[in-house]
Design an enzyme around this catalytic site. Structure first.
Site, PDB file in Angstrom:
ATOM      1  N   TRP A 162     -15.388   3.469  45.552  1.00 21.58           N
ATOM      2  CA  TRP A 162     -15.202   3.263  46.865  1.00 21.58           C
ATOM      3  C   TRP A 162     -13.690   3.261  47.285  1.00 21.58           C
ATOM      4  CZ3 TRP A 162     -11.423  -0.524  46.051  1.00 21.58           C
ATOM      5  CH2 TRP A 162     -11.586  -1.176  45.002  1.00 21.58           C
ATOM      6  N   ASN A 163     -12.747   3.572  46.540  1.00 21.96           N
ATOM      7  CA  ASN A 163     -11.482   3.267  46.815  1.00 21.96           C
ATOM      8  C   ASN A 163     -10.685   4.475  47.610  1.00 21.96           C
ATOM      9  OD1 ASN A 163     -11.536   5.065  44.559  1.00 21.96           O
ATOM     10  ND2 ASN A 163      -9.581   4.194  43.628  1.00 21.96           N
ATOM     11  N   ALA A 188     -20.243   5.281  46.423  1.00 19.49           N
ATOM     12  CA  ALA A 188     -20.186   3.815  46.321  1.00 19.49           C
ATOM     13  C   ALA A 188     -20.986   2.929  47.267  1.00 19.49           C
ATOM     14  CB  ALA A 188     -18.861   3.369  46.057  1.00 19.49           C
ATOM     15  N   SER A 241     -14.951   3.663  36.917  1.00 22.48           N
ATOM     16  CA  SER A 241     -14.538   3.062  35.827  1.00 22.48           C
ATOM     17  C   SER A 241     -14.912   3.573  34.530  1.00 22.48           C
ATOM     18  CB  SER A 241     -15.067   1.667  35.876  1.00 22.48           C
ATOM     19  OG  SER A 241     -16.710   1.750  35.718  1.00 22.48           O
ATOM     20  N   GLU A 262     -13.350  11.501  35.715  1.00 21.95           N
ATOM     21  CA  GLU A 262     -12.104  10.864  36.390  1.00 21.95           C
ATOM     22  C   GLU A 262     -12.156   9.421  36.281  1.00 21.95           C
ATOM     23  OE1 GLU A 262      -9.645  12.623  37.054  1.00 21.95           O
ATOM     24  OE2 GLU A 262     -10.252  14.649  37.371  1.00 21.95           O
ATOM     25  N   LEU A 263     -11.668   8.799  35.353  1.00 23.67           N
ATOM     26  CA  LEU A 263     -11.956   7.217  34.856  1.00 23.67           C
ATOM     27  C   LEU A 263     -10.760   6.613  35.128  1.00 23.67           C
ATOM     28  CD1 LEU A 263     -13.942   8.126  31.645  1.00 23.67           C
ATOM     29  CD2 LEU A 263     -14.862   7.880  34.239  1.00 23.67           C
ATOM     30  N   ARG A 290       0.314   1.703  47.554  1.00 25.49           N
ATOM     31  CA  ARG A 290      -0.618   2.675  48.153  1.00 25.49           C
ATOM     32  C   ARG A 290      -1.912   2.110  48.189  1.00 25.49           C
ATOM     33  NH1 ARG A 290      -1.712   7.370  45.683  1.00 25.49           N
ATOM     34  NH2 ARG A 290      -2.956   8.904  47.052  1.00 25.49           N
ATOM     35  N   CYS A 296      -6.474   4.411  41.159  1.00 24.59           N
ATOM     36  CA  CYS A 296      -6.780   4.429  39.505  1.00 24.59           C
ATOM     37  C   CYS A 296      -5.115   4.876  39.172  1.00 24.59           C
ATOM     38  CB  CYS A 296      -7.600   5.553  39.246  1.00 24.59           C
ATOM     39  SG  CYS A 296      -7.345   7.119  40.391  1.00 24.59           S
ATOM     40  N   SER A 453      -0.672  12.816  43.723  1.00 22.24           N
ATOM     41  CA  SER A 453      -1.906  13.365  44.099  1.00 22.24           C
ATOM     42  C   SER A 453      -1.512  14.545  44.942  1.00 22.24           C
ATOM     43  CB  SER A 453      -2.751  12.592  44.832  1.00 22.24           C
ATOM     44  OG  SER A 453      -2.901  11.130  44.041  1.00 22.24           O
TER      45      SER A 453
HETATM   46  P1  NAP Z   1     -17.521   2.140  39.238  1.00 20.30           P
HETATM   47  O1  NAP Z   1     -18.185   0.778  39.275  1.00 20.30           O
HETATM   48  O2  NAP Z   1     -17.567   2.651  38.063  1.00 20.30           O
HETATM   49  O3  NAP Z   1     -18.578   2.792  40.234  1.00 20.30           O
HETATM   50  C1  NAP Z   1     -18.270   4.166  40.616  1.00 20.30           C
HETATM   51  C2  NAP Z   1     -19.596   4.788  41.109  1.00 20.30           C
HETATM   52  O4  NAP Z   1     -20.358   4.770  40.024  1.00 20.30           O
HETATM   53  C3  NAP Z   1     -20.038   4.083  42.327  1.00 20.30           C
HETATM   54  O5  NAP Z   1     -20.634   5.386  42.884  1.00 20.30           O
HETATM   55  C4  NAP Z   1     -20.981   3.036  41.567  1.00 20.30           C
HETATM   56  O6  NAP Z   1     -22.248   2.902  42.379  1.00 20.30           O
HETATM   57  C5  NAP Z   1     -21.547   4.308  40.734  1.00 20.30           C
HETATM   58  N1  NAP Z   1     -22.181   3.324  39.433  1.00 20.30           N
HETATM   59  C6  NAP Z   1     -21.994   2.407  38.968  1.00 20.30           C
HETATM   60  N2  NAP Z   1     -22.762   1.816  37.799  1.00 20.30           N
HETATM   61  C7  NAP Z   1     -23.351   2.900  37.655  1.00 20.30           C
HETATM   62  C8  NAP Z   1     -24.336   3.290  36.864  1.00 20.30           C
HETATM   63  N3  NAP Z   1     -24.833   2.318  35.818  1.00 20.30           N
HETATM   64  N4  NAP Z   1     -24.997   4.671  36.689  1.00 20.30           N
HETATM   65  C9  NAP Z   1     -24.611   5.341  37.744  1.00 20.30           C
HETATM   66  N5  NAP Z   1     -23.609   5.106  38.447  1.00 20.30           N
HETATM   67  C10 NAP Z   1     -23.169   3.912  38.501  1.00 20.30           C
HETATM   68  O7  NAP Z   1     -16.176   1.965  39.789  1.00 20.30           O
HETATM   69  P2  NAP Z   1     -15.442   1.505  40.961  1.00 20.30           P
HETATM   70  O8  NAP Z   1     -15.376   0.079  40.691  1.00 20.30           O
HETATM   71  O9  NAP Z   1     -16.413   2.120  42.299  1.00 20.30           O
HETATM   72  O10 NAP Z   1     -14.034   2.237  41.339  1.00 20.30           O
HETATM   73  C11 NAP Z   1     -13.090   1.731  40.705  1.00 20.30           C
HETATM   74  C12 NAP Z   1     -12.854   2.574  39.354  1.00 20.30           C
HETATM   75  O11 NAP Z   1     -12.637   3.944  39.378  1.00 20.30           O
HETATM   76  C13 NAP Z   1     -11.416   2.152  38.626  1.00 20.30           C
HETATM   77  O12 NAP Z   1     -11.475   2.119  37.380  1.00 20.30           O
HETATM   78  C14 NAP Z   1     -10.689   3.280  39.089  1.00 20.30           C
HETATM   79  O13 NAP Z   1      -9.502   3.632  38.154  1.00 20.30           O
HETATM   80  C15 NAP Z   1     -11.443   4.584  38.831  1.00 20.30           C
HETATM   81  N6  NAP Z   1     -10.897   5.541  39.676  1.00 20.30           N
HETATM   82  C16 NAP Z   1     -10.723   6.874  38.830  1.00 20.30           C
HETATM   83  C17 NAP Z   1     -10.230   7.782  39.757  1.00 20.30           C
HETATM   84  C18 NAP Z   1      -9.748   8.889  38.897  1.00 20.30           C
HETATM   85  O14 NAP Z   1      -9.383   9.850  39.515  1.00 20.30           O
HETATM   86  N7  NAP Z   1      -9.347   8.873  37.505  1.00 20.30           N
HETATM   87  C19 NAP Z   1     -10.062   7.792  41.056  1.00 20.30           C
HETATM   88  C20 NAP Z   1     -10.437   6.634  41.739  1.00 20.30           C
HETATM   89  C21 NAP Z   1     -10.961   5.736  41.240  1.00 20.30           C
HETATM   90  P3  NAP Z   1     -22.220   1.552  43.244  1.00 20.30           P
HETATM   91  O15 NAP Z   1     -20.967   1.437  44.232  1.00 20.30           O
HETATM   92  O16 NAP Z   1     -23.588   1.499  43.903  1.00 20.30           O
HETATM   93  O17 NAP Z   1     -22.115   0.407  42.124  1.00 20.30           O
END
Ligand code: NAP
Length: 489
Positions: A162-163, A188, A241, A262-263, A290, A296, A453
């Protein structure tokens, strides 16, 4: 093919609210819907179709049917579709930015920046689509030729957080389309509106039906398991995540899918005593503030050499304390609400625990009153190296500062984590900075800069921050398989 649905003034009501499957907007098969909240007011902004397993399978079927035709399209044709997507997104950038602000909370200036960045992925990969070069060499034994072709991997499941509701979608869709892959996008559940608007925009840009499908829903695993079970799906690209990434990697292993992950991050921000403090504070503000600190790549731990620690802390506190918090569409605000109550509560708990462990809030330190999910800019001083806040991804506007004795200690502490997405380093000596950058265990380093980025650069992490790269030329190759042909003529 969808109609344009766009009348030059995209209010929220004009944006699609249904699933995009095979070029059509449709409600979910069971009629299920999902409410999207405005994080500034906690009011319902929109109700969006919520996909179930049958919808997800239908999206995968549509992508599978479209895959051979799209892979066979001339690279120039794919490039031109992407170029039109860039132009449409640029023309609609203000409306899309307002949509991002409404559903995500980030302030409008940040949302504008995100949409411009997101559109650039369409432009960059429109340029890359015609540069998927192979290779011809002579085998070392001289017996034959070695031809290497890069072919589209097949249907890709794309899962986004979502971010960055716009940029995380285009950073995956654009290289997939450039390479010749059809996709199913699962955005998301907190921010599906921007993804659906981008899906519609791609249809208008000339993407054939079924090549891009968008299936938001309240049960992520129901959707992704149904798509991953489809035999045509050969690629999984996930941003989110580390915890969920590990679950998906295990699922992908069952079908030996090509994966990009990308975690999470836990970025250190090192300030050495020879740094220019104006540059360091400016870079720190970008790296920390930002997108509300919900990135992330956000600076998560500051390691500052003792001689400049007091001055840096004071100047960062002044700069962060001057940021006005308020609804993202308001004028003059620099920090919006966090995306939801869970994110705000996690920030509150981390700061409370940090204070219990002896840290001191120089500014901020208390959540704002509701409605809305408010947490103010916060600088924490006197943070001990074992303070628990340093081990967690904060995902909010909080800067914990640790004083270190020298660069060696800073690098050792920076690397003391399972994550390795990005590290920041400020020094007045570029030669020293480059030498230290090589020792930082991260996929990316910001050297005297708070922003890394760039669609033209390979974005990604090492260790538990991920696998693969997005952007650059590498981002395209991650949607291809190398095929080697042995022959002689
Ligand atoms: P998240 O909870 O891992 O969710 C990300 C996506 O995965 C959402 O679409 C979510 O759907 C889906 N999801 C959740 N549980 C799942 C499952 N069991 N099976 C399949 N899909 C599933 O992460 P977030 O809270 O949205 O985002 C924050 C995280 O993303 C942070 O850790 C951040 O560091 C990381 N991030 C990394 C990058 C990078 O490039 N490395 C960039 C941006 C963000 P729902 O929304 O329906 O739960």
């Amino acid at each position: 093919m969808l109609g344009t649905g766009y009348n030059g003034d995209m209010s929220d009501a004009d944006t699609p609210r249904d699933l995009l499957i095979d070029g059509e907007l449709r409600p979910a098969e069971g009629g299920d819907r999902l409410d999207v909240l405005d994080p500034a007011t906690e009011e319902v902004l929109a109700s969006v179709a919520s996909a179930g397993a049958a919808d997800a399978s239908a999206a995968a079927d549509a992508a599978a049917a479209a895959q051979p035709g799209w892979a066979a399209t001339a690279p120039r044709e794919r490039a031109e579709v992407l170029r039109r997507a860039f132009e449409l997104m640029t023309a609609r950038s203000e409306d899309l930015a307002r949509l991002v602000t409404r559903e995500n909370g980030k302030v409008l200036a940040e949302a504008r920046g995100e949409v411009a960045y997101a559109a650039e992925f369409f432009r960059w990969f429109s340029e890359e689509a015609v540069r998927i070069h192979g290779q011809v060499t002579t085998a070392p034994a001289g017996t034959n030729r070695i031809l290497v072709l890069h072919q589209p991997v097949g249907v890709a499941l794309l899962i986004t957080p979502w971010n960055f509701p716009a940029a995380m979608a285009t950073r995956k869709i654009a290289p997939a389309l450039a390479a010749g892959c059809a996709v199913v996008l699962k955005p998301a559940s907190l921010t599906p509106l921007t993804a659906l608007a981008i899906g519609q925009l791609l249809q208008e840009a000339g993407v054939p039906d079924g090549v891009v499908n968008v299936v938001p829903g309240r049960s992520a695993s129901t959707i992704t398991e149904a798509v991953l079970a489809h035999p045509a799906v050969r690629k999984l690209s996930f941003t989110g995540s580390t915890e969920v990434g590990k679950v998906l990697l295990r699922q992908a292993a069952d079908r030996v899918l090509k994966t990009s992950m990308e975690l999470g991050g836990n970025a250190p921000f090192i300030v050495l005593a020879d740094a220019d403090l104006d540059t360091a504070v400016e870079a720190a503000m970008v790296a920390k503030m930002r997108h509300n600190g919900e990135t992330c790549t956000a600076a998560n731990r500051f390691y500052v050499e003792a001689p400049v620690a007091a001055a840096f802390t004071q100047r960062l506190a002044e700069a962060m304390g001057a940021v006005r918090m308020g609804p993202g569409l308001n004028d003059g605000v620099g920090l919006g609400p966090l995306v939801d109550a869970a994110t705000r509560d996690k920030v509150r708990e981390l700061v409370d625990a940090a204070l219990d462990h002896g840290a001191r809030a120089v500014v901020g330190g208390e959540p704002g009153p509701g409605p809305g999910f408010w947490y103010p800019p916060t600088v924490l001083a006197d943070v001990a190296p074992d303070n628990p806040i340093l081990a967690e991804e904060i995902f909010g506007p909080v800067a914990p500062i640790v004083v270190v004795d020298d660069a060696e200690e800073a690098v050792a502490r920076a690397n003391d984590t399972d994550l390795g997405l990005v590290s920041y380093l400020c020094t007045g000596d570029l030669r020293r900075g480059l030498a230290l950058a090589e020792r930082l265990e991260a996929g990316m380093v910001g050297l005297n800069r708070g922003l890394v980025s760039d669609p033209a650069a390979p974005f990604g992490g090492v260790k538990e921050s991920g696998l693969g790269r997005e952007g650059g030329h590498e981002g395209l190759l991650d949607y291809t398989e190398a095929k080697y042909v042995a022959t002689e003529w």
